[in-house]
Design an enzyme around this catalytic site. Structure first.
Site, PDB file in Angstrom:
ATOM      1  N   LEU A  39       3.650  -2.133  -1.950  1.00  0.00           N
ATOM      2  CA  LEU A  39       2.961  -0.972  -1.384  1.00  0.00           C
ATOM      3  C   LEU A  39       2.813  -1.250   0.101  1.00  0.00           C
ATOM      4  O   LEU A  39       2.506  -2.374   0.496  1.00  0.00           O
ATOM      5  CB  LEU A  39       1.562  -0.799  -1.991  1.00  0.00           C
ATOM      6  N   ASP A  40       3.020  -0.238   0.917  1.00  0.00           N
ATOM      7  CA  ASP A  40       2.837  -0.410   2.355  1.00  0.00           C
ATOM      8  C   ASP A  40       1.394  -0.785   2.658  1.00  0.00           C
ATOM      9  O   ASP A  40       0.493  -0.517   1.855  1.00  0.00           O
ATOM     10  CB  ASP A  40       3.189   0.883   3.088  1.00  0.00           C
ATOM     11  N   HIS A  41       1.165  -1.389   3.815  1.00  0.00           N
ATOM     12  CA  HIS A  41      -0.185  -1.828   4.164  1.00  0.00           C
ATOM     13  C   HIS A  41      -1.166  -0.663   4.186  1.00  0.00           C
ATOM     14  O   HIS A  41      -2.351  -0.839   3.914  1.00  0.00           O
ATOM     15  CB  HIS A  41      -0.187  -2.580   5.504  1.00  0.00           C
ATOM     16  N   SER A  43      -1.115   1.948   2.156  1.00  0.00           N
ATOM     17  CA  SER A  43      -1.220   2.540   0.827  1.00  0.00           C
ATOM     18  C   SER A  43      -2.127   1.662  -0.026  1.00  0.00           C
ATOM     19  O   SER A  43      -2.298   0.480   0.250  1.00  0.00           O
ATOM     20  CB  SER A  43       0.162   2.653   0.181  1.00  0.00           C
TER      21      SER A  43
END
Length: 178
Positions: A39-41, A43
């Site tokens: 997951l992106d930072h 998200s």
């Protein structure tokens, strides 16, 4: 071993960094487990970690088509036409997406506050969607909602295949299989 983590906003999906930002090591105490996907930072939500390479492959490889479901807060009152466009698939700069399962959703009652909070503008409403994908391109949901005119403000993954976030709070883990 399979572990579920509710990844908080701003946490990197890696165990080390040189710049002092929070990482998985700040939340996961088990040794020798690695994220199955990422997951992106910016998200939040369900991240699965495992020490089983075969399981990690099954969870992440698009050939296995594990659906991933997200609750998405977007900027503006999203139209039915925009939701239908997401369902048909949209064209991004790296090509067309597969059709998604997208529908209007209510703001979750169980939602935790985010730090920092999502920006609030009195004159512009926000909307919530539930979106399920069977592919996982870089920042795909954010790019899809922007492509239909409704930028993503908050993105929370709530399910990967049969595994759900359930009642995990940000930073909490649960062992699903030892």
């Amino acid at each position: 071993m399979l572990i579920a983590l509710n990844k908080p906003f701003g946490v990197l999906c890696q165990f080390t960094t040189d710049d002092g930002r929070p990482t998985l090591a700040d939340y996961v105490r088990q040794k020798d487990v690695y994220p199955a996907g990422r997951l992106d930072h910016d998200s939040e939500g369900l991240l699965l970690l495992t020490d089983d390479g075969v399981l990690a492959h099954r969870l992440t490889d698009p050939k296995h088509k594990q659906p991933k479901t997200y609750l998405v807060q977007v900027d503006g009152a999203i139209s039915d036409e925009a939701v239908q466009a997401l369902c048909r698939g949209v064209v991004l700069n790296d090509g067309p997406t597969l059709p998604a399962v997208a529908e209007h959703a209510d703001e979750p009652e169980w939602l935790w506050p985010r730090d920092p909070p999502v920006r609030f503008r009195k004159s512009i409403p926000t909307s919530w969607l539930s979106i399920s994908l069977r592919e996982g391109r870089n920042r795909q949901i954010r790019r899809m909602t922007a492509a239909v005119g409704f930028p993503t403000l908050r993105l929370i993954r709530v399910r990967i295949g049969a595994y759900a976030l359930d009642d995990l709070l940000p930073g909490q883990t649960r062992v699903l299989k030892s």
